[in-house]
Design a protein around this motif. Structure first.
Motif, short mmCIF file in Angstrom:
data_model
loop_
_atom_site.label_atom_id
_atom_site.label_comp_id
_atom_site.label_asym_id
_atom_site.label_seq_id
_atom_site.Cartn_x
_atom_site.Cartn_y
_atom_site.Cartn_z
N ARG A 1 0.83 -1.21 0.00
CA ARG A 1 0.00 0.00 0.00
C ARG A 1 0.87 1.25 0.00
NH1 ARG A 1 -3.28 -3.24 3.43
NH2 ARG A 1 -2.30 -2.38 5.31
N TYR A 2 1.95 1.21 0.77
CA TYR A 2 2.86 2.35 0.81
C TYR A 2 3.48 2.59 -0.56
CZ TYR A 2 7.02 5.10 1.95
OH TYR A 2 7.99 6.05 1.97
N ALA A 3 3.89 1.49 -1.21
CA ALA A 3 4.51 1.62 -2.52
C ALA A 3 3.53 2.20 -3.53
CB ALA A 3 5.00 0.25 -3.00
N ARG A 4 2.27 1.73 -3.48
CA ARG A 4 1.26 2.24 -4.40
C ARG A 4 0.98 3.72 -4.17
NH1 ARG A 4 -3.92 0.73 -2.47
NH2 ARG A 4 -3.82 2.85 -1.66
N ASP A 5 0.83 4.09 -2.89
CA ASP A 5 0.52 5.48 -2.57
C ASP A 5 1.70 6.41 -2.87
OD1 ASP A 5 -1.93 4.63 -1.74
OD2 ASP A 5 -1.39 4.54 0.38
N SER A 6 2.93 5.86 -2.72
CA SER A 6 4.11 6.71 -2.93
C SER A 6 4.26 7.15 -4.38
CB SER A 6 5.38 5.97 -2.48
OG SER A 6 5.63 4.87 -3.33
N VAL A 7 3.68 6.36 -5.31
CA VAL A 7 3.75 6.75 -6.72
C VAL A 7 2.43 7.34 -7.19
CG1 VAL A 7 5.50 5.05 -7.29
CG2 VAL A 7 3.10 4.42 -7.46
N GLY A 8 1.53 7.59 -6.24
CA GLY A 8 0.27 8.25 -6.57
C GLY A 8 -0.66 7.40 -7.40
N SER A 9 -0.56 6.09 -7.24
CA SER A 9 -1.38 5.20 -8.04
C SER A 9 -2.55 4.67 -7.23
CB SER A 9 -0.54 4.02 -8.54
OG SER A 9 -1.37 3.08 -9.18
N LYS A 10 -3.73 4.77 -7.78
CA LYS A 10 -4.92 4.21 -7.14
C LYS A 10 -5.32 2.91 -7.82
CE LYS A 10 -5.42 7.51 -4.21
NZ LYS A 10 -5.18 7.27 -2.78
N GLU A 11 -4.56 2.50 -8.83
CA GLU A 11 -4.93 1.30 -9.57
C GLU A 11 -4.75 0.07 -8.69
OE1 GLU A 11 -4.15 2.39 -14.17
OE2 GLU A 11 -2.50 1.51 -13.05
N GLY A 12 -5.64 -0.87 -8.86
CA GLY A 12 -5.55 -2.12 -8.13
C GLY A 12 -6.30 -2.09 -6.81
N SER A 13 -6.50 -0.91 -6.25
CA SER A 13 -7.15 -0.85 -4.95
C SER A 13 -8.67 -0.92 -5.10
CB SER A 13 -6.78 0.46 -4.24
OG SER A 13 -7.20 1.56 -5.00
N ARG A 14 -9.30 -1.57 -4.12
CA ARG A 14 -10.75 -1.67 -4.04
C ARG A 14 -11.37 -2.19 -5.34
NH1 ARG A 14 -9.27 2.90 -1.58
NH2 ARG A 14 -9.69 4.18 -3.38
N LEU A 15 -10.72 -3.17 -5.96
CA LEU A 15 -11.29 -3.81 -7.13
C LEU A 15 -12.42 -4.73 -6.70
CD1 LEU A 15 -8.36 -4.91 -9.47
CD2 LEU A 15 -10.10 -3.22 -9.97
N SER A 16 -13.56 -4.65 -7.37
CA SER A 16 -14.64 -5.59 -7.09
C SER A 16 -14.28 -6.93 -7.72
CB SER A 16 -15.95 -5.08 -7.68
OG SER A 16 -15.88 -5.04 -9.10
N CYS A 17 -14.99 -7.98 -7.30
CA CYS A 17 -14.76 -9.31 -7.86
C CYS A 17 -14.98 -9.30 -9.37
CB CYS A 17 -15.68 -10.33 -7.20
SG CYS A 17 -15.30 -10.62 -5.47
N GLU A 18 -16.01 -8.59 -9.79
CA GLU A 18 -16.32 -8.51 -11.22
C GLU A 18 -15.20 -7.81 -11.99
OE1 GLU A 18 -19.76 -6.69 -14.21
OE2 GLU A 18 -20.03 -6.64 -12.04
#
Length: 372
Positions: free
Chosen positions: A191-208
């Motif tokens: 999560r830290y790595a994702r946030d450090s590059v300003g990326s919201k991709e991948g987070s809170r993906l629904s099953c669909e």
């Protein structure tokens, strides 16, 4: 003698022995209750140790500091490894028209990944991307396709891996306390790595949404095969060992798509490229087997219908046996030990059945030992 009400039977029965042992240690004599008849209270002993010597407090602080350092180290590493690829570099020596086409295709593939399947624009975007790729193949610009598709393939794996890491699915598989601590540290680091590059991709993906991205991985793999770039997908898929581990406890429908991708890429990994050294090929195959063979053992049945047909299962067993048989005896042992563990650990699946391959390896290993 009646047992104290608030004391567990085991602690009560061993308390006199523990008290005797501690009383024999010179440095700890004053920590044991003066009344020898009273059972040793381990919580009181802990408090005495903490208050008088601060040793346990210092130890706890040292462990916390070590975990923090591990968190920081893993975070720094993952911020490099899992950084989202925002752009693609095309050969500047190529004509500017080709560079523009490559960027356009990259944008289209990115939009295909972002737009939900339920949107009427999804099929339009995907059809437009396929038309561009077909035109490039006809005009001999397959390299443009390979570059854009390779980026899209890596980016899709990244999004799914981050989403599964956030879900903390690996904690369901890990049983030991130390492993759970490491898993939590890893999740926070991702999560830290994702946030450090300003990326919201991948987070809170629904099953669909996750299923949709996994289905697109299969589509991207097939498109890479069409333009001669499937080796890129095989290498990237085999290197995704952490994602493969997370996939073992992913949602069943997501697993089904990941099995389909793995089966497709296993078949292409078997095809040897004469332009590469055998050692490099063995490395690719070994990574594929060690990363994704466990998922084949655990997720091939499917929720409604089998993910892999009977004919495909037979073909895949042959492919796997040939891949393993081409390796040296030590690598075969490592792969087959992994297979045996996951094959026997999953009572609901009997595929892939590599018993013949295992027996052949065992017989060969025994001959080597007899020669020695």
């Amino acid at each position: 003698m009646e047992k104290p009400k608030n004391q567990s039977p085991m602690l009560f029965s061993y308390a006199p022995i523990a008290s005797l042992l501690f009383s024999k240690l010179p440095l700890l004599t004053h920590l044991v209750p003066a009344d020898k008849s009273s059972p040793l209270n381990l919580s009181d002993l802990y408090l005495n140790l903490s208050d008088r010597y601060k040793l346990l407090q210092l130890l706890r602080a040292a462990i916390a500091l070590a975990l923090f350092c591990l968190h920081l180290l893993v975070s720094t590493f993952l911020s490099i490894v899992l950084t989202r690829p925002d752009s693609v570099e095309f050969d500047e020596n190529r004509p500017s028209q080709e560079i523009g086409i490559g960027r356009a295709l990259t944008q289209l593939l990115s939009l295909v990944a972002d737009v939900p399947v339920s949107s009427r624009k999804y099929q339009l975007l995907r059809g437009l991307a396929e038309n561009l790729m077909d035109d490039n193949v006809r005009e001999g610009n397959g390299e443009v396709n390979r570059t854009a598709l390779g980026l899209a393939f890596s980016k899709t794996i990244y999004r799914l891996e981050v989403a599964e890491s956030e879900r903390g699915t690996e904690s369901h598989e890990l049983g030991g306390f130390g492993e759970r601590v490491i898993a939590r540290v890893y999740n926070r680091a991702v999560r830290y790595a994702r946030d450090s590059v300003g990326s919201k991709e991948g987070s809170r993906l629904s099953c669909e949404s996750a299923e949709k991205l996994a289905a697109e991985l299969l589509w991207l793999s097939r498109k890479l095969a069409d333009c001669g770039g499937v080796d890129e997908a095989v290498l990237r898929w085999g290197s995704s060992s952490n994602f493969a581990r997370l996939a073992l406890s992913a949602e069943p429908r997501l697993q089904e798509w990941l099995v389909r991708v793995s089966v497709f890429l296993f078949k292409h990994a078997k095809e040897t490229d004469d332009t590469e050294e055998n050692e490099s090929q063995d490395g690719k195959k070994m990574k594929m087997l060690m990363s994704w063979l466990p998922l084949l053992c655990r997720a091939s049945n499917g929720t409604d219908t089998p993910v892999v047909s009977m004919i495909e299962k037979a073909e895949m067993e042959t492919v796997l046996e040939e891949m393993i048989g081409e390796m040296n005896i030590l690598k075969q042992e490592k792969v087959l030990a992994l297979w045996l563990y996951h094959f026997t650990s999953c009572p609901n699946s009997d595929w892939p059945n590599l018993q013949a391959c295992y027996a052949h390896w065992y017989a060969k290993s025994r001959k080597i030992e007899l020669v020695k």
